[in-house]
Structure formats: structure tokens, C-alpha cells
Design a protein around this motif. Sequence first.
Motif, PDB file in Angstrom:
ATOM      1  N   LEU A 228       0.833  -1.201   0.000  1.00  0.00           N
ATOM      2  CA  LEU A 228       0.000   0.000   0.000  1.00  0.00           C
ATOM      3  C   LEU A 228       0.868   1.251   0.000  1.00  0.00           C
ATOM      4  CD1 LEU A 228      -2.846   1.412   0.517  1.00  0.00           C
ATOM      5  CD2 LEU A 228      -2.220   1.311   2.950  1.00  0.00           C
ATOM      6  N   VAL A 229       0.569   2.158  -0.924  1.00  0.00           N
ATOM      7  CA  VAL A 229       1.150   3.498  -0.899  1.00  0.00           C
ATOM      8  C   VAL A 229       0.017   4.457  -1.239  1.00  0.00           C
ATOM      9  CG1 VAL A 229       2.865   5.093  -1.830  1.00  0.00           C
ATOM     10  CG2 VAL A 229       3.407   2.649  -1.640  1.00  0.00           C
ATOM     11  N   ALA A 230      -0.482   5.159  -0.245  1.00  0.00           N
ATOM     12  CA  ALA A 230      -1.600   6.082  -0.433  1.00  0.00           C
ATOM     13  C   ALA A 230      -1.132   7.507  -0.160  1.00  0.00           C
ATOM     14  CB  ALA A 230      -2.751   5.718   0.500  1.00  0.00           C
ATOM     15  N   ALA A 231      -1.652   8.439  -0.944  1.00  0.00           N
ATOM     16  CA  ALA A 231      -1.291   9.853  -0.814  1.00  0.00           C
ATOM     17  C   ALA A 231      -2.463  10.690  -1.326  1.00  0.00           C
ATOM     18  CB  ALA A 231      -0.012  10.139  -1.603  1.00  0.00           C
ATOM     19  N   ALA A 237       1.654   9.612  -4.808  1.00  0.00           N
ATOM     20  CA  ALA A 237       1.758   8.199  -4.432  1.00  0.00           C
ATOM     21  C   ALA A 237       2.776   7.471  -5.298  1.00  0.00           C
ATOM     22  CB  ALA A 237       0.395   7.521  -4.546  1.00  0.00           C
ATOM     23  N   GLN A 238       2.788   7.765  -6.593  1.00  0.00           N
ATOM     24  CA  GLN A 238       3.768   7.130  -7.477  1.00  0.00           C
ATOM     25  C   GLN A 238       5.183   7.541  -7.115  1.00  0.00           C
ATOM     26  OE1 GLN A 238       3.547   4.813  -9.891  1.00  0.00           O
ATOM     27  NE2 GLN A 238       1.361   4.520  -9.470  1.00  0.00           N
ATOM     28  N   LEU A 239       5.355   8.813  -6.727  1.00  0.00           N
ATOM     29  CA  LEU A 239       6.676   9.257  -6.284  1.00  0.00           C
ATOM     30  C   LEU A 239       7.109   8.501  -5.031  1.00  0.00           C
ATOM     31  CD1 LEU A 239       9.141  11.121  -6.210  1.00  0.00           C
ATOM     32  CD2 LEU A 239       7.715  12.822  -5.020  1.00  0.00           C
ATOM     33  N   LEU A 240       6.222   8.423  -4.036  1.00  0.00           N
ATOM     34  CA  LEU A 240       6.560   7.711  -2.798  1.00  0.00           C
ATOM     35  C   LEU A 240       6.829   6.235  -3.069  1.00  0.00           C
ATOM     36  CD1 LEU A 240       3.965   9.293  -0.330  1.00  0.00           C
ATOM     37  CD2 LEU A 240       6.368   9.907  -0.651  1.00  0.00           C
ATOM     38  N   ALA A 241       6.102   5.665  -4.033  1.00  0.00           N
ATOM     39  CA  ALA A 241       6.267   4.243  -4.348  1.00  0.00           C
ATOM     40  C   ALA A 241       7.609   3.946  -5.004  1.00  0.00           C
ATOM     41  CB  ALA A 241       5.133   3.779  -5.254  1.00  0.00           C
ATOM     42  N   SER A 242       8.311   4.973  -5.462  1.00  0.00           N
ATOM     43  CA  SER A 242       9.621   4.709  -6.065  1.00  0.00           C
ATOM     44  C   SER A 242      10.585   4.098  -5.053  1.00  0.00           C
ATOM     45  CB  SER A 242      10.211   5.991  -6.678  1.00  0.00           C
ATOM     46  OG  SER A 242      10.463   6.973  -5.681  1.00  0.00           O
ATOM     47  N   ILE A 287      -1.661   1.640  -5.158  1.00  0.00           N
ATOM     48  CA  ILE A 287      -0.835   2.846  -5.109  1.00  0.00           C
ATOM     49  C   ILE A 287      -1.642   3.989  -5.699  1.00  0.00           C
ATOM     50  CG2 ILE A 287       1.297   3.943  -5.928  1.00  0.00           C
ATOM     51  CD1 ILE A 287       2.456   1.063  -6.234  1.00  0.00           C
ATOM     52  N   GLY A 288      -1.888   5.035  -4.893  1.00  0.00           N
ATOM     53  CA  GLY A 288      -2.597   6.157  -5.470  1.00  0.00           C
ATOM     54  C   GLY A 288      -3.309   7.035  -4.470  1.00  0.00           C
ATOM     55  N   PRO A 290      -6.861   8.670  -2.611  1.00  0.00           N
ATOM     56  CA  PRO A 290      -7.944   7.965  -1.915  1.00  0.00           C
ATOM     57  C   PRO A 290      -8.922   7.267  -2.856  1.00  0.00           C
ATOM     58  CG  PRO A 290      -7.501  10.048  -0.828  1.00  0.00           C
ATOM     59  CD  PRO A 290      -6.642  10.026  -2.049  1.00  0.00           C
ATOM     60  N   ASP A 291      -9.295   7.897  -3.961  1.00  0.00           N
ATOM     61  CA  ASP A 291     -10.214   7.258  -4.908  1.00  0.00           C
ATOM     62  C   ASP A 291      -9.570   6.037  -5.552  1.00  0.00           C
ATOM     63  OD1 ASP A 291     -12.223   9.061  -4.401  1.00  0.00           O
ATOM     64  OD2 ASP A 291     -11.792  10.325  -6.145  1.00  0.00           O
ATOM     65  N   THR A 292      -8.294   6.155  -5.907  1.00  0.00           N
ATOM     66  CA  THR A 292      -7.582   5.027  -6.514  1.00  0.00           C
ATOM     67  C   THR A 292      -7.432   3.892  -5.508  1.00  0.00           C
ATOM     68  OG1 THR A 292      -6.371   6.519  -7.976  1.00  0.00           O
ATOM     69  CG2 THR A 292      -5.439   4.326  -7.645  1.00  0.00           C
ATOM     70  N   VAL A 293      -7.135   4.237  -4.264  1.00  0.00           N
ATOM     71  CA  VAL A 293      -7.007   3.222  -3.217  1.00  0.00           C
ATOM     72  C   VAL A 293      -8.342   2.523  -3.000  1.00  0.00           C
ATOM     73  CG1 VAL A 293      -6.626   2.889  -0.734  1.00  0.00           C
ATOM     74  CG2 VAL A 293      -5.032   4.287  -2.075  1.00  0.00           C
ATOM     75  N   ARG A 294      -9.416   3.287  -2.953  1.00  0.00           N
ATOM     76  CA  ARG A 294     -10.746   2.695  -2.769  1.00  0.00           C
ATOM     77  C   ARG A 294     -11.042   1.699  -3.894  1.00  0.00           C
ATOM     78  NH1 ARG A 294     -13.126   6.960  -2.652  1.00  0.00           N
ATOM     79  NH2 ARG A 294     -13.284   7.247  -0.383  1.00  0.00           N
ATOM     80  N   ASP A 295     -10.784   2.102  -5.129  1.00  0.00           N
ATOM     81  CA  ASP A 295     -11.045   1.221  -6.267  1.00  0.00           C
ATOM     82  C   ASP A 295     -10.171  -0.030  -6.208  1.00  0.00           C
ATOM     83  OD1 ASP A 295     -12.889   3.040  -7.179  1.00  0.00           O
ATOM     84  OD2 ASP A 295     -11.571   3.919  -8.711  1.00  0.00           O
ATOM     85  N   GLY A 296      -8.905   0.157  -5.867  1.00  0.00           N
ATOM     86  CA  GLY A 296      -7.986  -0.979  -5.822  1.00  0.00           C
ATOM     87  C   GLY A 296      -8.331  -1.973  -4.741  1.00  0.00           C
ATOM     88  N   LEU A 297      -8.656  -1.481  -3.554  1.00  0.00           N
ATOM     89  CA  LEU A 297      -9.006  -2.389  -2.458  1.00  0.00           C
ATOM     90  C   LEU A 297     -10.329  -3.092  -2.733  1.00  0.00           C
ATOM     91  CD1 LEU A 297      -7.965  -0.313   0.690  1.00  0.00           C
ATOM     92  CD2 LEU A 297      -6.654  -2.054  -0.552  1.00  0.00           C
ATOM     93  N   ASN A 298     -11.288  -2.369  -3.302  1.00  0.00           N
ATOM     94  CA  ASN A 298     -12.563  -3.009  -3.649  1.00  0.00           C
ATOM     95  C   ASN A 298     -12.370  -4.100  -4.704  1.00  0.00           C
ATOM     96  OD1 ASN A 298     -14.724  -1.913  -2.070  1.00  0.00           O
ATOM     97  ND2 ASN A 298     -14.472   0.041  -3.128  1.00  0.00           N
ATOM     98  N   LYS A 299     -11.497  -3.859  -5.652  1.00  0.00           N
ATOM     99  CA  LYS A 299     -11.223  -4.868  -6.677  1.00  0.00           C
ATOM    100  C   LYS A 299     -10.626  -6.121  -6.056  1.00  0.00           C
ATOM    101  CE  LYS A 299      -8.686  -5.617 -11.005  1.00  0.00           C
ATOM    102  NZ  LYS A 299      -7.757  -5.008 -12.003  1.00  0.00           N
TER     103      LYS A 299
END
Length: 341
Positions: A228-231, A237-242, A287-288, A290-299
Motif C-alpha cells: 500500500l502506498v496512499a497519498a 503516491a507514485q513518487l513515494l512508491a519509487s 498505489i494512489g 484515496p479514490d484510486t485506493v478505494r477502487d484498488g481495495l474493492n477490486k
Amino acid sequence: MKKSLHDIAFSMLDLVPVREGGTVADALAISLRTARHAERLGFTRYWLAEHHNMPGIASSATAVLVGHIAGGTERIRVGSGGVMLPNHAPLVVAEAFGTLAELYPGRIDLGLGRAPGTDPMTMRALRRDRMESVDDFPRDVAELQRLLGDAQPGQKLIANPGAGTRVPIWLLGSSLFSAQLAAERGLPYAFASHFAPAMLLQAIEVYRAHFKPSAACPRPYVTIGVPLVAAPTDEEAQLLASSVFQRVLGILRGQRGKLAAPVEGFAASLQPQERAALQDFLACAVIGSPDTVRDGLNKLAELTECDEMMFTCDIFDPALRLRSLDIAAAVRSGAPVPASA
């Protein structure tokens, strides 16, 4: 019935990363701070992973760290994710976790893996000349179940502390072997999809199809590992995920080091084969924003119907790591994302 995120427990797996420019003492302090934060957010458990001879990971003495984290928190369950059983005699594990269970009743988990979690040289240093066979892990798991269960009349080998504590045993794995064994023994199962997601769905299917209820676990219980990398934004988030990307590429190249600071444009600098390798390793990563995290976790929830998600969150800045957990917790509860995020 389809599960919502609200029905899924959130937990944390910590490798206790040592950061570039930081020390082991710093890493240990950050882990305790993170555990306390996860507890405040209502996370279910906080696990520590056993690794050896790695300069960027400070969790080699896993049972010691479990005690440290449990002693510094109040309610959250604390355990191993996992103890690598080939490295240890079952009696020693039973005594260590039995002691922890007496110190922190109802809060200790014992997750078990069958990989050594290290290189062959270190493995030999841990258990000398012991030669492993395919039968050793099931036999050692059974011995641990006996040692942590109630002592039986005539039982000559008794773990003290340990006997009667009934510390919950979990099996961890990234293939079908542990899935089959967990199903046969009626144990909860955690799949290591945070680093080896390839067989996730197949392993879960095998586990559920062959599960035999037990007193300890009356129905199948599946936990999945989720990087998980949320921002606040996808770009941040992509920067932190590097930092994660650098760590993973180091693992794949056999060049393990400390957790590196984020690098602007790192992903764009990679070769196609490096991007493909990262995608394979981090197929379950979320990684992303809040909306991206919500979509990813729901998937992931829809795909696996898991009971629990256990996050790895290797963010270089400790404060931004806590913020990432804040965002995940807000997404799960449906509450507004905190302004600080």
C-alpha cells in the motif's frame, strides 16, 4: 454475498525497514510508532516478518520484536508473519510464543512459514547441519500444535511456558503447499501476495475447497498481503512508491540494501523488462489517491473475497507512512479522508 471493505479486517505486516541515513534503532522506534498508530485506527493485528542477514531489514529476532510491540500497545493483536519454521526447533518457538501469550493474553499470533527467509549460508548458520525434507514442515507444525495445546496425560515433552496457551497458529505461503496444509489442519491462512501474487487465486480456491473445520478455526479464514502506498494524489503516491520500486528491483537483482528515498521520475527511467518485473512482483499493490485506493481495495476484495487485508507500507518518510494508513482506514470506514492527508 459480496463483501464490502467495511466487512474486511485491516492489519499491518512490518519488515522493520532500515532507511538510508537511518539506524536499526531508528527502524525499531518507527515500527513501534506505526503499531500504535495502527491500533488507534482500529487495525486488527500487527505482524513482524523474520528475515536474516539483510542490511535493510531489522526484524530478524522476531519473537523479541513481537514482545516489544505488544508491550508498547494495548489492544491490537501482535504476531509473526512469520516465524520461518525451518530455522527453529518447534520447542523453542513454543516456549517463546508461550511466554508472549502469558505476558499479553489474547493478543499473540504465531504465523508460520516454511521458507528459510534468507540465503543458504545464513540458513546453515541458524540450524547448522539440519537437512530439510518435504515432511518436516507439516511435522513441525503438528508438534507446535501439541506443545501449545493442553498437556496430555503421559506427555513427556511439555513447553513451559507454552502448554495450554493455545496461541493461534496461522500458515503463511505463496504456493499451494501451505494452502493445502492449512485446509487439512483447519488453520487460518495468509497468502504472501505482497511479494508473490502469481498463485493467489488458485491457492485460495484450494484452501477453501479442502478446508476441514477445527475448534480453532471453524470456517476458512483468508488474509492477503497488499503493498500500500496512499497519498492525496496519484502523482505523489507514485513518487513515494519509487522507494518500493527500488527495493523490489534490488531484491530481483540480488542487491539488497536499505530503504531508499523516493526518486522523481524513477519509473519512467526503467527498461520495459524492469517494469514488467515490477508489475509481476507488485500485482496486488494499491498505489494512489484515496479514490484510486478505494477502487484498488474493492477490486481485491471482489476478486478474493478475503477476510482480512494485511498491508505492507514501505514509505521512506515515517510520517507519510502513517498518513498512508490514515487514508486506507478512511476509505474502509467511508469517512472523509483526514485533512492532513
